[in-house]
Design a protein around this motif. Structure first.
Motif, mmCIF file in Angstrom:
data_model
loop_
_atom_site.group_PDB
_atom_site.id
_atom_site.type_symbol
_atom_site.label_atom_id
_atom_site.label_comp_id
_atom_site.label_asym_id
_atom_site.label_seq_id
_atom_site.Cartn_x
_atom_site.Cartn_y
_atom_site.Cartn_z
ATOM 1 N N MET A 1 55.687 67.188 52.737
ATOM 2 C CA MET A 1 55.725 65.735 51.919
ATOM 3 C C MET A 1 57.096 65.697 51.329
ATOM 4 N N ASN A 2 57.281 64.179 51.066
ATOM 5 C CA ASN A 2 58.466 64.081 50.394
ATOM 6 C C ASN A 2 58.120 63.677 48.931
ATOM 7 N N TYR A 3 58.906 63.944 48.017
ATOM 8 C CA TYR A 3 58.803 63.826 46.636
ATOM 9 C C TYR A 3 59.771 62.818 46.019
ATOM 10 N N LEU A 4 59.469 61.989 45.347
ATOM 11 C CA LEU A 4 60.446 61.100 44.294
ATOM 12 C C LEU A 4 60.122 61.457 42.903
ATOM 13 N N ILE A 5 60.876 62.017 42.052
ATOM 14 C CA ILE A 5 60.644 62.332 40.524
ATOM 15 C C ILE A 5 61.374 61.404 39.738
ATOM 16 N N LEU A 6 60.584 60.697 38.950
ATOM 17 C CA LEU A 6 61.147 59.647 37.973
ATOM 18 C C LEU A 6 61.287 60.469 36.703
ATOM 19 N N VAL A 7 62.498 60.519 36.394
ATOM 20 C CA VAL A 7 62.772 61.223 35.135
ATOM 21 C C VAL A 7 62.885 60.390 33.863
ATOM 22 N N ASP A 8 61.989 60.506 33.051
ATOM 23 C CA ASP A 8 62.178 59.944 31.532
ATOM 24 C C ASP A 8 62.748 58.594 31.683
ATOM 25 N N VAL A 9 62.112 57.759 32.548
ATOM 26 C CA VAL A 9 62.515 56.392 32.583
ATOM 27 C C VAL A 9 61.637 55.660 31.717
ATOM 28 N N GLN A 10 62.071 55.809 30.148
ATOM 29 C CA GLN A 10 61.155 55.490 29.141
ATOM 30 C C GLN A 10 61.913 54.291 28.440
ATOM 31 N N ASN A 11 61.177 53.712 27.437
ATOM 32 C CA ASN A 11 62.012 52.453 26.667
ATOM 33 C C ASN A 11 62.844 53.046 25.652
ATOM 34 N N ASP A 12 62.860 54.394 25.044
ATOM 35 C CA ASP A 12 64.127 54.706 24.406
ATOM 36 C C ASP A 12 65.231 55.119 24.919
ATOM 37 N N PHE A 13 65.243 55.420 26.326
ATOM 38 C CA PHE A 13 66.399 55.857 27.060
ATOM 39 C C PHE A 13 67.087 54.547 27.645
ATOM 40 N N VAL A 14 66.086 53.534 27.783
ATOM 41 C CA VAL A 14 66.798 52.180 28.373
ATOM 42 C C VAL A 14 67.212 51.385 27.269
ATOM 43 N N ASP A 15 66.299 50.780 26.522
ATOM 44 C CA ASP A 15 66.902 49.943 25.479
ATOM 45 C C ASP A 15 66.417 50.141 24.086
ATOM 46 N N ALA A 102 58.341 72.254 37.974
ATOM 47 C CA ALA A 102 58.849 73.162 38.822
ATOM 48 C C ALA A 102 57.770 74.032 39.474
ATOM 49 N N ALA A 103 56.926 74.387 38.551
ATOM 50 C CA ALA A 103 55.771 75.571 39.113
ATOM 51 C C ALA A 103 55.201 74.790 39.988
ATOM 52 N N ASP A 104 54.604 73.616 39.863
ATOM 53 C CA ASP A 104 53.540 72.865 40.590
ATOM 54 C C ASP A 104 54.403 72.921 42.109
ATOM 55 N N LEU A 105 55.570 72.217 41.875
ATOM 56 C CA LEU A 105 56.273 71.822 43.350
ATOM 57 C C LEU A 105 56.482 73.095 44.028
ATOM 58 N N ALA A 106 56.829 74.217 43.264
ATOM 59 C CA ALA A 106 56.796 75.452 44.037
ATOM 60 C C ALA A 106 55.728 76.017 44.645
ATOM 61 N N ALA A 107 54.653 75.995 44.007
ATOM 62 C CA ALA A 107 53.419 76.441 44.615
ATOM 63 C C ALA A 107 53.063 75.622 45.854
ATOM 64 N N GLY A 112 53.515 75.061 51.964
ATOM 65 C CA GLY A 112 54.316 74.437 53.047
ATOM 66 C C GLY A 112 54.206 73.090 52.968
ATOM 67 N N GLY A 113 54.146 72.502 51.759
ATOM 68 C CA GLY A 113 53.802 71.075 51.606
ATOM 69 C C GLY A 113 55.001 70.227 50.963
ATOM 70 N N VAL A 114 56.396 70.953 50.800
ATOM 71 C CA VAL A 114 57.630 70.257 50.272
ATOM 72 C C VAL A 114 58.484 70.078 51.381
ATOM 73 N N GLU A 115 58.818 68.856 51.789
ATOM 74 C CA GLU A 115 59.736 68.611 52.658
ATOM 75 C C GLU A 115 61.163 68.374 51.844
ATOM 76 N N SER A 116 61.207 67.618 51.110
ATOM 77 C CA SER A 116 62.398 67.301 50.160
ATOM 78 C C SER A 116 62.016 66.972 48.779
ATOM 79 N N VAL A 117 62.908 66.717 47.728
ATOM 80 C CA VAL A 117 62.837 66.248 46.436
ATOM 81 C C VAL A 117 63.954 65.491 46.212
ATOM 82 N N GLU A 141 65.512 76.784 49.185
ATOM 83 C CA GLU A 141 65.594 76.316 50.689
ATOM 84 C C GLU A 141 65.115 74.832 50.893
ATOM 85 N N VAL A 142 64.626 74.282 49.705
ATOM 86 C CA VAL A 142 64.068 72.885 49.884
ATOM 87 C C VAL A 142 65.259 71.879 49.484
#
Length: 175
Positions: A1-15, A102-107, A112-117, A141-142
């Motif tokens: 599975m490929n993962y996309l992590i959206l990090v803190d795209v919250q109002n206080d960091f945008v405007d 990090a713990a959830d993705l490592a598990a 065998g479920g993480v191809e890329s992040v 190795e990911v």
């Protein structure tokens, strides 16, 4: 599975309290990436309480932000429906990196479920780099990558510095 992590795209960091012109400028590119991404999306949210100013972070960055329940804590309006529509798990985190993420993705990787992040979001030089390094340490190795066009730092110079650090740690940076 490929993962996309959206990090803190919250109002206080945008405007909001810690928003920047660079964050507002990159947001349409990030939204396009989210719409086109074929994989699992995960979301992090910087989350503080009313005691923020008494915390170590508050003493070092005395700008109240991302207080749970406040408008600034919410995801940017264009992303509000992403957790529901994409069934994206949301990780609330009290500081820069999410150990739980990090713990959830490592598990998942051990199963065998993480191809890329890939990581995108705010702020490149604080929370994006922290999460990228935690993920690289948990899954050496990911393939871990960051799309610099879909990130913004506290300043353009700090954004570039964080990208350089990540490249040094074998995190691929798309520019």
């Amino acid at each position: 599975m490929n993962y996309l992590i959206l990090v803190d795209v919250q109002n206080d960091f945008v405007d909001g309290a810690l928003g920047t012109a660079e964050a507002r400028e990159m947001l349409p590119r990030l939204l396009d990436k989210v719409r086109q991404f074929d994989g699992t999306i995960l979301v992090t949210k910087d989350t503080h309480g009313p005691d923020y100013m008494e915390t170590q972070e508050g003493r070092n960055l005395p700008v109240p932000h991302c207080v749970r329940g406040a408008e600034g804590w919410q995801l940017a309006p264009a992303l509000l429906d992403i957790p529901a529509v994409r069934e994206a798990k949301v990780y609330e985190k009290p500081c820069f990196g999410s150990a739980a993420l990090a713990a959830d993705l490592a598990a998942e990787n051990r199963a065998g479920g993480v191809e890329s992040v890939e990581l995108v979001g705010l702020c490149t030089d604080i929370c994006v780099v922290s999460n990228a390094l935690l993920l690289k340490a948990a899954m050496p190795e990911v393939p871990i990558s960051v799309d610099a066009r879909c990130c913004a730092g506290v300043t353009p110079e700090k954004h570039q510095a964080a990208l350089t650090v990540m490249e040094s740690c074998q995190i691929a940076v798309a520019r």
